[in-house]
Design a protein around this motif. Sequence first.
Motif: not given
Length: 589
Positions: A118-130
């Motif tokens: 559905x496009x929900x972010x679960x994880x991101x590196x670097x942890x920047x704001x989308x």
Amino acid sequence: MKRRLRFRMYQFKSIQFLIAVSFTVMTVVVVFFVSAVLYDKFDRTAANNASISNQQVVFQVANYVNSYIRNMATLFNSVDSNIRAAGGEVTNKQMLDQLNTIFGTRDDLVSFALFTVDGKRLLALPAAEMRSNTNLKSQSWFQSAIENPNHLSFSIPHVQNLFKGEYKWVVSMSKGIKLIVDGKQINAVLLVDVNFKRIDDLSRSVQLGQKGYVYIIDESAGNIIYHPQQQLIYAGLKYENVEQALKYTFGSYFDDSTGEDRLITIQTVSNVGWKIVGVSYMDEIITTRRTITGFLAWLLGAVLVFVLLMTWYLSAKISQPIKWLEQSMRLVERGRFDIHIPVRGNDEVGRLSRRFNLMVNRIRELMEENTREQEMKRKSELEVLQSQIHPHFLYNTLNSVVRLAGTGKTVEVITMITSLSKFFRISLSKGQHIISVADELEHIRNYLVIQSMRYKNKFDFTIEAEDKALNCRTIKLILQPIVENAIYHGIEPGVDEGRIAISASIIEGSLRLRVQDDGVGIPPDKLAGLLEPGGAQSDDPGSGIGIRNVHERIRLHFGDAYGLRIESEREEGTTVDIWLPCLTEEERA
């Protein structure tokens, strides 16, 4: 003018000219033929080498890209494994540490991200704001992961615009995976963004010649992934015939769709479906061809100059002995038989020169032999003439003796016969042709005694001689013809009583016998040709043949420096000097 023209024609027909021209023409033909073969070979080799070189460069680029993509795929699988090992717990500290470690060791990694379908972010590196307007679900890498789950997809290079901050040019690797979250299985999309700069730097550093380059296309849609002049492509100022390139998996072909002759080389990166396309321009290959042509022209000119110099030198060296032989033959034609050609070597010219020398020597020997035969013939003729004197003289003398005996002049008879006896004794001289001057004077004394009695004392005579002159040697009977001519043609025609004076002396080392009379003299016209060849041709009295015979006999025996000298004045008399070498019996031996 004609002579100069003939000389030039002779030069064109000379052996040296023919050898030089033949060798030059043959060399030029061979050099041209070899140059043409070499040019064709070099031209083919240059084109083939250019194609091979391009293929090798493009193959190396493709290998590098392929290896790099495989490494990125391995890294993607490692990230996938770590997430799966955490059991879907995206806050698992161990997993996050491992991902951070991976992320920190690779400077070409831009971001990791894990999204639900559905496009929900679960994880991101670097942890920047989308960013709020990323329109995530419409992006190609997201749709490809949804449509082809469990299949690693590679996007075309694009600007990474998910997170706030830097916007890098990346290639996105995505894959649809399944996770267990809160006891429920959900579908998710794993994203790894790789900086495209490394591939861009590699492709940009590759050059094919001065103007050539490589670019990368996507074989599925024909999109240009990389091009060193990307901006011109987007602006429509540059065109690449991508449709033709898509027909090839690998290999080379010539293309002129852009208005320039180009060599296109293609190699496919199989795991991502990219094609590495190498472009090189034919005018650079032609430049190489021009360089080869210039070098061959220079080489041809240098070879021709060298061949011309060597040909003229060798032809002159070969023809020189023949020229010497020709010049020697011309001298022989002009009567020079003292020619000798130096013989060098034992080749044909050397053997010809040796035989020419033998021929000239043989001709010279034959000529000398002929001269000796002619001299012997003339001597024989003179001896025959000399022998003809005696019968006439003997007949006249005996006739006088008969006449004196008939008149009772016994004393005169005895004197004449005694003188005649001595005359013939010296004439015989035991067969010798050279006698002493004393004997010659004694011989002429007896002759004058007999002639004075025959001519009834119409003349008187004197004989004087130096002691040194008496010992010299002379040809016998050379005084008798001179004295006989003085009596018959000098004294007898005169009215008065005549006188004959005979002397012998040494003058400047030469013997001079002089006969001088006071007779009527010799006419100038007759005197002028008396001793010349052909001046006396008959035995007629007064022809002077006896005097000329004496002159020739002396010159035959002693050379042209000796002979007779005659001076005569009309009504004054004649003086005949006989010049001989002063030779004694010892010197003559």
